[in-house]
Design an enzyme around this catalytic site. Structure first.
Site, mmCIF file in Angstrom:
data_model
loop_
_atom_site.group_PDB
_atom_site.id
_atom_site.type_symbol
_atom_site.label_atom_id
_atom_site.label_comp_id
_atom_site.label_asym_id
_atom_site.label_seq_id
_atom_site.Cartn_x
_atom_site.Cartn_y
_atom_site.Cartn_z
ATOM 1 N N ASP A 103 0.827 -1.229 0.000
ATOM 2 C CA ASP A 103 0.000 0.000 0.000
ATOM 3 C C ASP A 103 0.856 1.272 0.000
ATOM 4 O O ASP A 103 0.614 2.193 -0.778
ATOM 5 C CB ASP A 103 -1.052 0.003 1.127
ATOM 6 C CG ASP A 103 -0.521 -0.115 2.545
ATOM 7 O OD1 ASP A 103 0.694 -0.336 2.733
ATOM 8 O OD2 ASP A 103 -1.344 0.028 3.488
ATOM 9 N N SER A 112 -6.925 -0.511 15.281
ATOM 10 C CA SER A 112 -6.796 0.954 15.320
ATOM 11 C C SER A 112 -7.580 1.608 14.184
ATOM 12 O O SER A 112 -8.253 2.612 14.391
ATOM 13 C CB SER A 112 -5.331 1.386 15.297
ATOM 14 O OG SER A 112 -4.675 0.840 14.191
ATOM 15 N N ASP A 150 -5.656 -0.218 5.689
ATOM 16 C CA ASP A 150 -6.527 -0.604 6.797
ATOM 17 C C ASP A 150 -7.720 0.343 6.932
ATOM 18 O O ASP A 150 -8.852 -0.096 7.158
ATOM 19 C CB ASP A 150 -5.720 -0.647 8.100
ATOM 20 C CG ASP A 150 -4.588 -1.667 8.013
ATOM 21 O OD1 ASP A 150 -4.608 -2.497 7.087
ATOM 22 O OD2 ASP A 150 -3.682 -1.615 8.860
HETATM 23 C C1 GAF Z 1 -0.185 -2.592 8.436
HETATM 24 C C2 GAF Z 1 -0.346 -1.189 7.885
HETATM 25 F F1 GAF Z 1 -1.157 -0.449 8.684
HETATM 26 C C3 GAF Z 1 -0.903 -1.195 6.464
HETATM 27 O O1 GAF Z 1 -0.906 0.104 5.949
HETATM 28 C C4 GAF Z 1 -0.107 -2.137 5.561
HETATM 29 O O2 GAF Z 1 1.114 -1.568 5.190
HETATM 30 C C5 GAF Z 1 0.104 -3.489 6.240
HETATM 31 O O3 GAF Z 1 0.624 -3.368 7.556
HETATM 32 C C6 GAF Z 1 1.026 -4.382 5.455
HETATM 33 O O4 GAF Z 1 0.446 -4.733 4.248
HETATM 34 O O5 GAF Z 1 -1.438 -3.178 8.609
#
Ligand code: GAF
Length: 384
Positions: A37, A129, A173
Site C-alpha cells: 500500500d 486501530s 486498513d
Molecule cells: C499494516 C499497515 F497499517 C498497512 O498500511 C499495511 O502496510 C500493512 O501493515 C502491510 O500490508 O497493517
C-alpha cells in the site's frame, strides 16, 4: 450482549443519557498484497464480522469525552490537545487524531461524548486501530453534518494515524474499515484510491477462510515496519521511479541488478511480485475460481518470509502446518512480526487444519494459537 449493546450500555452508564446514535466499523484481514500500500500498489482486504462500535452524542463547545469499555477509562480533551499532533496518547490518541485531522482539513468538528466497545482483538494484526478511527470518524461526520464522502475518509483517517499517532502506515486498513462491502473483497489501487468490489462467495464454493492468531509476542513491530518502508522509498529513488509500484515485473532481474545490495534487491522483489500476485488473484476471483488462488497465497507467504523478512517462527509454523493438513493456501496477513495467518480451506476441513496447527505449536512449545472462520462483512456504517 452484542458489541453495539455494550457501547450503548457504557454510554448510559458514563453519561446518564442515551446516545444520539451508534456507528460501527470492522477489523480486516488482507487476502493478499502485503506492504504494497505505501508503495502505491495494490491490496485485496476484506472486512471482518468483528467490529468496533462508537455510541455518541453531541456535547457543547470544543470538548470531547471518550470512554473505552476495554480500559474502563474516560479521557477528556479540548481544542488545545488537537491543535498539535500527538498531545493525547494511548488508545484515546486515535480518537483525538481523528478530531485533529478533521480540523486540519478545515471541518468544524462538533464537540462530542463517545463510548467505545470492540470485538476486534488488539495487537492481532486485524486493524483494531483503523476500526476505531473509522467508527469515530463516521460518528463525528454524522453528528456534525460534515460534507466528507466515504471515499475521502480513509485518507483523512490515515493522516490521523501517520501524523497524530505517529505510525507510518499505508492506506489499506482505513480503506478496508470504511469501504469494504459484505460478500466482497476490496481491490484497492492505493495510488488512485479506485476500488473494485470483487465478489468473494466462499460458501458457494464450499470453502472457508480460517484466521489463526499466531499469538506470537510482537517484536519490534513499529521499528521494523518503518525500516521496510524506508528501504522501499530509498529503492524507488535509486531506480528513479515515483514508487515501487512503477517497477514492471517484466525485466525485473535487470532492474534488481541496478540496486546496490542483496537486501534492497529482496525488498524490491517482494513488492513487485506481490503487486502482480494481487492482480493475478483478482483475475481468478473475477473468473469465480477461488479454489485456484491457493498457490498465490503460498507464494506471497514465501516472499514475505524470504525476501521481505517480516515473518516469525510462529507464523511460519502455522502456515506450514496448515498446508501439510490440506489447506489450499495459507499466508501471514497484515504488517508482520506476529499477528494472524489466514488459510483457505475446504469448509468441512477447517477443524482438521486448525487442530493440525495447534498440534504443531504444541510440538514446538509455542503458546497455543486461537482461530476462527470468517466471511467478508461490511465496512463502516451507522447502526441507528
Ligand atoms: C499494516 C499497515 F497499517 C498497512 O498500511 C499495511 O502496510 C500493512 O501493515 C502491510 O500490508 O497493517
Amino acid at each position: 450482549m452484542t458489541v453495539a449493546d455494550r457501547a450503548a450500555a457504557g454510554f448510559h452508564q458514563v453519561y446518564a443519557q442515551p446516545p444520539a446514535g451508534r456507528w460501527a466499523a470492522p477489523g480486516r484481514v488482507n487476502l493478499i498484497g502485503e506492504h504494497t500500500d505505501y508503495n502505491d500498489g495494490f491490496v485485496l482486504p476484506f472486512a471482518l464480522p468483528l467490529r468496533t462500535v462508537a455510541a455518541a452524542a453531541p456535547q457543547p463547545g470544543e470538548t470531547w469525552t471518550v470512554w473505552s469499555e476495554l480500559t474502563g477509562e474516560t479521557v477528556d480533551f479540548g481544542a488545545a490537545e488537537v491543535t498539535g499532533a500527538g498531545r493525547v496518547t494511548g488508545w484515546a490518541g486515535y480518537v483525538a487524531g481523528i478530531v485533529w485531522a478533521l480540523r486540519e482539513a478545515g471541518y468544524q468538528v462538533p464537540g462530542a461524548r463517545l463510548a467505545i466497545a470492540s470485538d476486534v482483538p488488539l495487537g492481532a494484526g486485524l486493524s483494531s486501530s483503523a476500526a476505531l478511527e473509522a467508527a469515530v470518524l463516521a460518528a463525528l461526520v454524522d453528528l456534525g453534518g460534515l460534507d466528507l464522502p466515504a471515499e475521502a475518509q480513509p485518507r483523512l483517517a490515515q493522516r490521523a494515524e501517520n501524523h497524530y499517532v505517529g505510525a507510518p502506515t499505508g492506506i489499506m486498513d482505513q480503506s478496508a474499515a470504511i469501504r469494504c462491502r459484505a460478500g466482497h473483497a476490496l481491490f484497492l489501487d492505493c495510488r488512485t484510491e479506485q476500488v473494485e468490489h470483487i465478489p468473494f462467495d466462499l460458501n458457494a464454493a464450499g470453502l472457508a477462510i480460517l484466521v489463526i492468531d499466531s499469538n506470537a509476542p510482537h517484536r519490534h513491530v513499529d521499528g521494523e515496519y518503518a525500516a521496510r518502508r524506508n528501504s522501499c522509498e530509498k529503492a524507488a529513488a535509486l531506480l528513479d521511479v515515483p514508487a515501487l509500484r512503477d517497477v514492471p515485473t517484466d525485466g525485473l532481474d535487470d532492474t534488481l541488478a541496478r540496486l546496490p545490495d542483496d537486501e534492497t534487491r529482496r525488498r524490491v522483489r517482494h513488492v513487485v511480485t506481490e503487486n502482480q500476485r494481487v492482480c493475478d488473484t483478482v483475475e481468478l476471483l473475477r473468473a469465480r475460481q477461488i479454489q485456484q488462488i491457493g498457490p498465490l497465497l503460498v507464494a506471497s507467504h514465501t516472499s514475505m518470509r524470504d525476501d521481505f523478512a517480516i515473518t516469525v517462527p510462529e507464523v511460519d509454523t502455522a502456515v506450514e502446518a496448515a498446508l501439510a493438513a490440506g489447506a489450499l493456501g495459507a499466508r501471514m496477513t497484515g504488517g508482520g512480526f506476529g499477528g494472524c495467518v489466514l488459510a483457505l480451506v475446504e469448509a468441512d476441513h477447517s477443524d482438521t487444519v486448525a487442530n493440525a496447527v495447534t498440534d504443531a505449536y504444541a510440538r514446538r512449545g509455542f503458546t497455543a494459537p486461537t482461530h476462527t472462520t470468517v466471511t467478508p462483512a461490511t465496512g463502516a456504517t451507522r447502526l441507528d
